[in-house]
Design an enzyme around this catalytic site. Structure first.
Site, PDB file in Angstrom:
ATOM      1  N   VAL A   8      19.854  -5.790   8.676  1.00  0.00           N
ATOM      2  CA  VAL A   8      20.279  -6.176   7.321  1.00  0.00           C
ATOM      3  C   VAL A   8      21.127  -5.054   6.727  1.00  0.00           C
ATOM      4  CG1 VAL A   8      19.438  -6.864   5.031  1.00  0.00           C
ATOM      5  CG2 VAL A   8      18.116  -7.426   7.066  1.00  0.00           C
ATOM      6  N   LYS A  34       6.523  -7.170  17.082  1.00  0.00           N
ATOM      7  CA  LYS A  34       6.983  -8.452  16.526  1.00  0.00           C
ATOM      8  C   LYS A  34       6.793  -9.583  17.536  1.00  0.00           C
ATOM      9  CE  LYS A  34       8.911  -7.278  12.519  1.00  0.00           C
ATOM     10  NZ  LYS A  34       8.677  -7.913  11.231  1.00  0.00           N
ATOM     11  N   ASN A  86       0.837  -1.214   0.000  1.00  0.00           N
ATOM     12  CA  ASN A  86       0.000   0.000   0.000  1.00  0.00           C
ATOM     13  C   ASN A  86       0.869   1.260   0.000  1.00  0.00           C
ATOM     14  OD1 ASN A  86       0.991  -0.081   2.568  1.00  0.00           O
ATOM     15  ND2 ASN A  86      -0.922   0.493   3.574  1.00  0.00           N
ATOM     16  N   TYR A 123       8.256  -1.111  18.161  1.00  0.00           N
ATOM     17  CA  TYR A 123       8.388  -1.949  16.953  1.00  0.00           C
ATOM     18  C   TYR A 123       8.729  -3.385  17.347  1.00  0.00           C
ATOM     19  CZ  TYR A 123      11.023  -4.456  13.490  1.00  0.00           C
ATOM     20  OH  TYR A 123      11.501  -5.471  12.709  1.00  0.00           O
ATOM     21  N   HIS A 124       9.750  -3.541  18.205  1.00  0.00           N
ATOM     22  CA  HIS A 124      10.139  -4.898  18.598  1.00  0.00           C
ATOM     23  C   HIS A 124       9.009  -5.587  19.372  1.00  0.00           C
ATOM     24  CE1 HIS A 124      14.256  -3.246  17.781  1.00  0.00           C
ATOM     25  NE2 HIS A 124      14.371  -4.428  17.223  1.00  0.00           N
ATOM     26  N   GLN A 126      15.277 -12.099  12.280  1.00  0.00           N
ATOM     27  CA  GLN A 126      16.355 -11.512  11.487  1.00  0.00           C
ATOM     28  C   GLN A 126      17.073 -10.394  12.237  1.00  0.00           C
ATOM     29  OE1 GLN A 126      16.535 -10.999   6.915  1.00  0.00           O
ATOM     30  NE2 GLN A 126      15.338  -9.333   7.720  1.00  0.00           N
ATOM     31  N   SER A 144      11.821  -1.619  21.869  1.00  0.00           N
ATOM     32  CA  SER A 144      11.062  -0.512  21.256  1.00  0.00           C
ATOM     33  C   SER A 144       9.658  -1.048  20.985  1.00  0.00           C
ATOM     34  CB  SER A 144      11.705  -0.078  19.930  1.00  0.00           C
ATOM     35  OG  SER A 144      11.466  -1.071  18.935  1.00  0.00           O
ATOM     36  N   THR A 163      12.209 -10.702  14.219  1.00  0.00           N
ATOM     37  CA  THR A 163      13.447  -9.964  14.428  1.00  0.00           C
ATOM     38  C   THR A 163      14.224 -10.536  15.623  1.00  0.00           C
ATOM     39  OG1 THR A 163      14.359  -7.835  15.121  1.00  0.00           O
ATOM     40  CG2 THR A 163      12.060  -8.194  15.631  1.00  0.00           C
ATOM     41  N   ARG A 184      18.849   5.961  22.321  1.00  0.00           N
ATOM     42  CA  ARG A 184      17.933   4.857  22.645  1.00  0.00           C
ATOM     43  C   ARG A 184      18.128   4.365  24.072  1.00  0.00           C
ATOM     44  NH1 ARG A 184      18.166   1.007  17.298  1.00  0.00           N
ATOM     45  NH2 ARG A 184      18.062   2.713  15.798  1.00  0.00           N
TER      46      ARG A 184
END
Ligand code: USQ
Length: 380
Positions: free
Chosen positions: A210, A184, A32, A180-181, A207, A178, A143, A325
């Site tokens: 990268v 996951k 999207n 985000y983490h 992962q 975070s 992750t 952080r």
């Protein structure tokens, strides 16, 4: 195979698409463009502005005509259901998540949008698969950050526990650093719920950060190169360091730089996903792989970049800046990663040549580097 790729416009999604197209698979692509939109909203831009998917598909279709694209939001259940019902893929590769820790920690709005988008897209996908094609193999990008930095070895997904003389196997304890983490971690829990209750088969790839640019014959055509970000919000650390060196600005090591992570070249990411496509788990099994090839501290990465680029007359400097952080800097880190090598991965290790090749690619677009979006501006 007939493969559905969610998040096909991204750094990993497009690299995967180009590679699977070359192998002549039938591909159904979904995106999207939300990452493009968020980058624009936040005045960040990639090194190279990729044309939209339909334009790039014209080139890919010269060699593979069995590719179709939907500009669709995976958090829209009705639309996802229609696509899955129509195409009934053999496998789905799920990249359609907001991927950035700093983005998720910027404010309440982006924190919630990260949680909502990531959980909702995973929920919609797994629910559709259960109802429509329960044998379909889901490959999901997780992750290494789900595990955090525990003071014990990090196993691959699971931990055997012996408690009061009884044994059981559980998901390895997770501690995100975070939102985000955290999104996951919640994805993994949701997936495990569906796998154990409905006999689905899912591969979850933990992962590490990268780096690199996907190289194969497609990459000679600039129009087919994937996106490459280097800004403070969407860029990952090694790509950022290489861009910073090319732009002649100091490498931004956060804090002491002693924080260790497991890293992987994007070329190996694609190889790993292809290996897992060929190795579907049994129904009722959640297969978890730790998808990284080498561990480094941030300081080691910066020193390696500095040393390697001297050979092409780039004199990088390193600057330790206050860590924006909340993360441990000095910690134990020993993560296992043998499962993917058992499937046959021959890792492309980080070397001066690998760093120089990425720097040469970056140098081609040097005039587009915007130095204003390099220094970290999101603190938590
Ligand atoms: N770092 C620096 N300087 C920089 C940028 C980062 O020292 O300019 C440090 C960070 O403090 C951190 C490490 O480098 O200790 C890695 O940071 P990163 O921004 O490369 O990675 P991270 O925010 O953890 O997230 C990235 C991807 C995410 C993926 C994750 C894997 O954005 O999608 O899931 O790497 S992992 O880190 O293993 O969780």
């Amino acid at each position: 195979m007939k493969i559905l790729i969610l998040g096909a416009d991204g750094y990993l999604g497009w690299s995967m698409t180009a590679s699977l197209a070359k192998d002549n698979h039938e591909l159904i692509l979904v995106d999207n463009y939300s990452k493009r939109k968020y980058m624009e909203d936040l005045k960040r831009k990639p090194l190279y502005k990729m044309p939209l998917v339909p334009q790039r598909l014209k080139n890919l279709k010269k060699t593979n005509k069995k590719i179709i694209f939907y500009k669709t939001d995976c958090s829209d259940y009705k639309k996802m259901k229609a696509i899955i019902t129509k195409h009934k893929p053999d496998a789905v590769i799920h990249f359609a998540e907001l991927p950035s820790a700093p983005f998720s920690m910027l404010n309440n709005k982006y924190g919630w949008e990260t949680l909502q988008n990531n959980l909702q897209s995973t929920f919609n996908l797994i629910h559709c698969i259960k109802d429509i094609i329960p044998d379909c193999h889901i490959i999901k990008l997780g992750t290494m950050g789900e595990y955090g930095t525990p003071n014990i070895d990090i196993e691959e997904g699971w931990l055997n526990i012996n408690h009061n003389n009884r044994k059981d196997k559980f998901l390895y304890p997770r501690q995100g650093s975070s939102l985000y983490h955290m999104s996951k971690i919640m994805d993994t829990d949701l997936i495990w719920f569906y796998v154990r209750n409905y006999n689905l088969n899912v591969t979850d790839l933990m992962q590490g950060p990268v780096y690199g640019i996907y190289h194969d014959e497609f990459e000679k055509e600039d129009i087919l190169a994937p996106t490459f970000t280097y800004d403070d919000i969407f860029g990952t650390v090694l790509n950022r360091f290489i861009v910073q060196a090319v732009a002649e600005t100091p490498l931004t090591v956060y804090g002491s730089g002693a924080q260790i992570r497991g890293y992987i070249n994007v070329v190996d990411t694609i190889k790993c996903i292809k290996l897992t496509l060929k190795n579907r788990p049994q129904n009722g099994e959640l297969a978890i792989y730790n998808q990284f090839t080498e561990q480094f501290s941030v300081r080691q990465l910066a020193q390696l970049v500095k040393k390697s680029l001297k050979a092409i007359n780039i004199n990088a400097t390193i600057s330790n800046i206050a860590n924006p952080r909340i993360e441990k800097e000095k910690h134990y880190y020993n993560a296992k990663n043998s499962n993917i090598e058992k499937l046959g991965l021959k890792p492309l290790k980080l070397s001066p040549k690998v760093i120089i090749d990425i720097a040469k690619y970056v140098n081609k677009h040097k005039d587009r580097i915007d130095k204003r979006i390099i220094k970290p501006k999101v603190n938590w």
